[in-house]
Design an enzyme around this catalytic site. Structure first.
Site, PDB file in Angstrom:
ATOM      1  CG  HIS A   1     124.205  19.051  24.635  1.00  0.00           C
ATOM      2  ND1 HIS A   1     123.609  19.697  23.301  1.00  0.00           N
ATOM      3  CD2 HIS A   1     123.093  19.488  25.442  1.00  0.00           C
ATOM      4  CE1 HIS A   1     122.665  20.302  23.576  1.00  0.00           C
ATOM      5  NE2 HIS A   1     122.242  19.949  24.768  1.00  0.00           N
TER       6      HIS A   1
ATOM      7  CE1 TYR B   1     119.804  22.508  22.119  1.00  0.00           C
ATOM      8  CE2 TYR B   1     120.564  24.778  22.318  1.00  0.00           C
ATOM      9  CZ  TYR B   1     120.186  23.615  22.908  1.00  0.00           C
ATOM     10  OH  TYR B   1     120.288  23.497  24.228  1.00  0.00           O
TER      11      TYR B   1
HETATM   12  N1  LIG Z   1     122.242  21.875  28.021  1.00  0.00           N
HETATM   13  C1  LIG Z   1     121.118  21.544  27.668  1.00  0.00           C
HETATM   14  O1  LIG Z   1     120.750  20.116  27.709  1.00  0.00           O
HETATM   15  C2  LIG Z   1     119.762  22.269  27.613  1.00  0.00           C
HETATM   16  C3  LIG Z   1     118.385  21.588  27.697  1.00  0.00           C
HETATM   17  C4  LIG Z   1     117.401  22.548  27.404  1.00  0.00           C
HETATM   18  C5  LIG Z   1     117.617  24.022  27.367  1.00  0.00           C
HETATM   19  N2  LIG Z   1     118.782  24.587  27.115  1.00  0.00           N
HETATM   20  C6  LIG Z   1     119.282  25.955  26.798  1.00  0.00           C
HETATM   21  O2  LIG Z   1     118.486  26.856  27.771  1.00  0.00           O
HETATM   22  C7  LIG Z   1     117.636  27.520  27.054  1.00  0.00           C
HETATM   23  C8  LIG Z   1     116.244  27.869  27.857  1.00  0.00           C
HETATM   24  O3  LIG Z   1     115.515  26.568  28.161  1.00  0.00           O
HETATM   25  P1  LIG Z   1     114.107  26.075  27.620  1.00  0.00           P
HETATM   26  O4  LIG Z   1     114.389  26.831  26.069  1.00  0.00           O
HETATM   27  O5  LIG Z   1     114.173  24.766  27.655  1.00  0.00           O
HETATM   28  O6  LIG Z   1     113.012  26.705  28.683  1.00  0.00           O
HETATM   29  P2  LIG Z   1     112.792  28.139  29.299  1.00  0.00           P
HETATM   30  O7  LIG Z   1     113.637  29.151  28.782  1.00  0.00           O
HETATM   31  O8  LIG Z   1     112.656  27.760  30.526  1.00  0.00           O
HETATM   32  O9  LIG Z   1     111.319  28.206  28.667  1.00  0.00           O
HETATM   33  C9  LIG Z   1     110.969  28.628  27.304  1.00  0.00           C
HETATM   34  C10 LIG Z   1     109.530  28.736  27.041  1.00  0.00           C
HETATM   35  O10 LIG Z   1     108.899  29.800  27.732  1.00  0.00           O
HETATM   36  C11 LIG Z   1     108.278  30.655  26.998  1.00  0.00           C
HETATM   37  N3  LIG Z   1     108.669  32.186  27.394  1.00  0.00           N
HETATM   38  C12 LIG Z   1     109.758  32.833  27.516  1.00  0.00           C
HETATM   39  N4  LIG Z   1     109.364  33.888  28.103  1.00  0.00           N
HETATM   40  C13 LIG Z   1     108.178  34.266  28.187  1.00  0.00           C
HETATM   41  C14 LIG Z   1     107.410  35.484  28.768  1.00  0.00           C
HETATM   42  N5  LIG Z   1     108.009  36.544  29.051  1.00  0.00           N
HETATM   43  N6  LIG Z   1     106.197  34.992  29.017  1.00  0.00           N
HETATM   44  C15 LIG Z   1     105.345  33.826  28.420  1.00  0.00           C
HETATM   45  N7  LIG Z   1     106.554  32.823  28.101  1.00  0.00           N
HETATM   46  C16 LIG Z   1     107.397  32.821  27.882  1.00  0.00           C
HETATM   47  C17 LIG Z   1     108.681  30.480  25.681  1.00  0.00           C
HETATM   48  O11 LIG Z   1     107.579  30.720  24.660  1.00  0.00           O
HETATM   49  P3  LIG Z   1     107.784  31.324  23.410  1.00  0.00           P
HETATM   50  O12 LIG Z   1     109.271  30.910  22.969  1.00  0.00           O
HETATM   51  O13 LIG Z   1     106.567  30.914  22.674  1.00  0.00           O
HETATM   52  O14 LIG Z   1     107.939  32.963  23.621  1.00  0.00           O
HETATM   53  C18 LIG Z   1     109.079  29.032  25.765  1.00  0.00           C
HETATM   54  O15 LIG Z   1     107.692  28.049  25.402  1.00  0.00           O
HETATM   55  C19 LIG Z   1     117.491  26.736  25.472  1.00  0.00           C
HETATM   56  O16 LIG Z   1     116.813  27.653  24.762  1.00  0.00           O
HETATM   57  C20 LIG Z   1     118.574  26.336  25.377  1.00  0.00           C
HETATM   58  O17 LIG Z   1     119.578  27.369  24.975  1.00  0.00           O
HETATM   59  C21 LIG Z   1     120.029  23.560  27.268  1.00  0.00           C
END
Ligand SMILES: NC(=O)c1ccc[n+]([C@@H]2O[C@H](COP(=O)([O-])OP(=O)(O)OC[C@H]3O[C@@H](n4cnc5c(N)ncnc54)[C@H](OP(=O)(O)O)[C@@H]3O)[C@@H](O)[C@H]2O)c1
Length: 300
Positions: free
Chosen positions: A120, A55
């Protein structure tokens, strides 16, 4: 079903360390916004921060934590749980040691140690995955890393690790894409059997299921929002969800969801799709096989 955790609860990992049940994610958070968002997340109450070498925001997130600890001296470093991940270029024993040192070099000036270090993805080969795990085990022995785990590991990658005679420290976590459309019952069972937790990434489906009719119906029934319903579902499964937002105004609502949002049996039944296998991140390394190393779908 009544949950026995609240937004500030800690759960105990198989190595005895405690992890806050509510996580804040930093995937795709640009480095220049990470400092502020990490700080704001901690101010809202989050105590678990999820970064990764991939990241490109390890340093900035650690800096955000350090600033918060300076401004709020009543909170101790030991109350904050910082996760990062080594990427595929750090698979192998020597490469793993180097990758760990590099991550520590970026964060240790600010927060001294890493609470949880994950591999990862399983994308390399058996020798390299196990070599990286050996390096992780040694990092725990050094005291600079407290807990170790994996991410995106399928059962075949976990079997390989559990069957390895060099295994001294078992993984405490498998961080996976998890939501109602990808509940991964097999990996849930595996985690229960071996005593590790599942961290749920993309628990908000990256926004893709906010208009799903079942989610909307549940949200309307109780007066919740779709993201609240999805995040609550994750807690009801016993996962440790990591929710991401780059919008400061959404942080507090996400953090307090666990205490405010209650789903009943009918809601949970509606969202129960045990056979569903829909990856919404379009990248599912749990399915990776070693002979696919050169396939473009695994390259980032
Ligand atoms: N280990 C891995 O391979 C891996 C892969 C993917 C993710 N991750 C980790 O997991 C975390 C979460 O997953 P993710 O970022 O993929 O997706 P997520 O948390 O499912 O979704 C994030 C999205 O939801 C929106 N959002 C968040 N809260 C909201 C709300 N209250 N109302 C409306 N929209 C909302 C955000 O928009 P805004 O940002 O515009 O608010 C963003 O577009 C990552 O940040 C990372 O730390 C790990």
């Amino acid at each position: 079903m009544v949950l026995n955790v609240q937004k500030d609860s800690l759960v105990t990992l198989n190595d005895g360390n405690k992890i806050p049940v509510s996580g804040f994610g930093l995937y795709l958070t640009p480095p220049d916004e990470t400092f502020k968002l990490t700080y704001e997340a901690l101010k809202a109450g989050y105590r678990q921060i999820d970064s990764a070498k991939l990241y490109d925001n390890e340093k900035e997130s650690a800096e955000g934590i350090a600033k918060f600890l300076k401004d709020f001296p009543n909170v101790k470093r030991s109350e904050i749980f910082y996760t990062t991940k080594i990427f595929n270029d750090a698979h192998g024993y020597e490469e793993g040691k180097k990758g760990i040192q590099e991550s520590l070099g970026r964060v240790a000036p600010y927060i001294d140690y890493i609470d949880l270090l994950l591999i990862h993805t399983p994308i390399s080969n058996k020798e390299k995955r196990l070599g990286a795990w050996k390096a992780l085990q040694e990092a725990v022995e050094s005291g600079k890393v407290k807990s170790i785990g994996v991410s995106n590991y399928g059962t075949q990658h976990l079997d390989e690790l559990y069957n390895w005679d060099g295994l001294k420290i078992k993984p405490s976590i498998n961080q996976l894409e998890l939501h109602p459309w990808l509940p991964r019952k097999d990996l849930q069972e595996y985690g229960k059997k071996h005593g590790f937790y599942l961290q749920a990434y993309a628990p908000l489906t990256q926004g893709q299921k906010f208009k799903d009719p079942d989610v909307v119906a549940i949200a309307e029934k109780h007066g919740y929002t779709a993201p609240e319903v999805l995040l609550a579902w994750s807690y009801y499964q016993g996962f440790i969800p990591i929710a991401k937002t780059a919008t400061v105004g959404r942080i507090e609502g996400n953090y307090t969801t666990l205490d405010r949002v209650k789903l009943d049996d009918e809601d949970l039944k509606k969202l129960d799709k045990p056979e569903s296998y829909e990856s919404l991140t379009y990248w599912d390394p749990t399915l990776y096989k070693d002979d696919e190393i050169n396939e473009s779908k695994w390259k980032i």
